[in-house]
Each structure stands twice: as structure tokens, then as C-alpha cells.
Design an enzyme around this catalytic site. Sequence first.
Site, PDB file in Angstrom:
ATOM      1  CD  GLU A  43      -2.682   1.152   2.591  1.00 46.86           C
ATOM      2  OE1 GLU A  43      -3.733   1.812   2.628  1.00 46.86           O
ATOM      3  OE2 GLU A  43      -2.267   0.489   3.567  1.00 46.86           O
ATOM      4  CE  LYS A 116      -7.697   1.531   3.337  1.00 47.37           C
ATOM      5  NZ  LYS A 116      -6.408   1.879   3.977  1.00 47.37           N
ATOM      6  CB  CYS A 153      -4.869  -1.437   3.989  1.00 44.69           C
ATOM      7  SG  CYS A 153      -3.995  -1.580   5.585  1.00 44.69           S
TER       8      CYS A 153
END
Length: 299
Positions: A43, A116, A153
Site C-alpha cells: 500500500e 479503497k 488494507c
Amino acid sequence: MRAVTMGLIQLHCTPDPEANIERTISAIQDAATKGAQIVCLQELFHLQYFPQRVAMENYNLAQPTDGPLLERMGRVAAELGIVLIVPFYERAGKGMYFNSAAVFDADGTMLGVTRKNHIPESPQYYEKYYFSPGNTGYPVYATQYGVIGVGICWDEWFPEVSRILALRGAEILFFPSAIGSEPEHPHISTKRAWEKAISAQGIYNGVFVAAVNRVGQEDQMTFYGGSFVSDPFGEIKESLSDQEGLLLCTVDLTDISFARNLLQFLRDRRVETYQPLLELENFQAGGKVHAKGRLDSRK
């Protein structure tokens, strides 16, 4: 047999973005030389984890999708003939920023960008200041070496993400991450919980999972690495320690059909009973739960 070799690159980031890019490209080249066909980076791969602090000048770190950073990474993918997953800080417009990952096919074509969706907010993970929640949904990418999905994540902790990606045809789920110490609870390590939660998603979806983390001390945080690949039964096939490294893992995608035929989790879903999952508030509020688990909505 449908064999595919993955390369996961686990590095420590310095305060110098250009140096991080150069080291990463060198690691990508090494992975390709050793047979990797799909390479995934961590990330925010070329930056230190800046959301530890709230600072307006960090918005200047964001890059557009048509900027020099992704153009450069697309050329790397094309030159090496690999699928490349590049997580980056995206500037989508004035005042619009996302935590994103670009997916390049083996000819260098950008197949798309995943943004995300789940944005955390806790001490030293001040991501809501920097990132808007993603608006790309949960795309999958039909690459030269297989169909893949990406969750970034915090997304990896939500089972709904992997289920949607699997239902859309993903064979491998890639989870680029930046996870480490908990500043308010220094005696706690989430590493085992992280590994178990993510590998479990391979079990109930019958897919391979590849999680990539960073390592080392950055400002006040220590990232614990532990990048790994797990199979459709949740077994860890390969993993890294808390040091920098390249993980190479070859898997057979035909194992997916065997796992799904043995454990029929997708067949036996009861989608008509899942309405409570669409309710943000506690769906039991205002009612009583009987001993047998039935909800009584009477006052």
C-alpha cells in the site's frame, strides 16, 4: 493445471519517494527474472505511511492516474511482460483524493483503478483526513495470467469485499497493506489476527489470497511485514518475516474448482436472508432477542 507465479514485494520505505521507486523497480525486475507473472506492491508503495499525522502539505504527495508515476510503472510492466499491481495516493481532482491501486496487464495496459472503500480512523491511522471512500466499487480484472481482485488494507478485514470479488470471478485476491504497531496498545500485535482474518477469506470463497505488507520503523510506527500467500483451504503456502524481501509463490488455479466443489459455500448461500447486512444501525434495536435467537420486534 493452470499455474501462475506471484511475486510480493515487501520493503521499508525511506523519506525519499524517488529512492523508494528505484528500489521497488529493481525488486520488480528481480521478481520477473525469477519467474513472477503477477507482481503486487505494498500500500502507498513509494511513500512512507504519512497518515500517522495530520498535515495539509501531505496532499501534495498525491499523483494523477495519467501522471509520470503510473506511466513509468506501466512501462515497467510492459518491458517485463508482467501483471503489476501499483498502490498509490491518487489525486482525482481538486480536493479529491483516494487511496488507490492501479492494475497493469502484461502489455502495460492499465486495466483500471480500484479505490479503497473502507477508510480507517484511529491513532496514527488518520486516513479519513487524506482519503475519500472509494467510488469504484469492487472491480475484477481479467489479466493475461488470471482474473484478480484487489482490496486495499482496511478493505481486507471486511468479508463482504472478498465475497463480492469472488462472485465476480476473481481467482486471486490481492491485499496491499500498511499495518503495524498499535500506538495506544504497544503490548498488542495484530499480526496473527491479520493473517487469520485474511486467509480465512480464501476458505469461504474458495480462492487464493495474497497479502503484501511493509516493514520497518517509520516515524512512530513499526510495520511487521509478514506478507503471505494462502490457498483456498486457508493454508499459508509462502510467507515472509519482518524483514525486507521478495515472496515468490506458484499456485495452480484449478485448485479453486476442487475446493468449491468440496466446500459448497457459494452454492448454499441464502441471499434472501441477508437484508440485515444492508442496515448500518443495529437491526436488533427496539426489540428483544429470544433465547433461541429469534428477534421479537414487539414493544
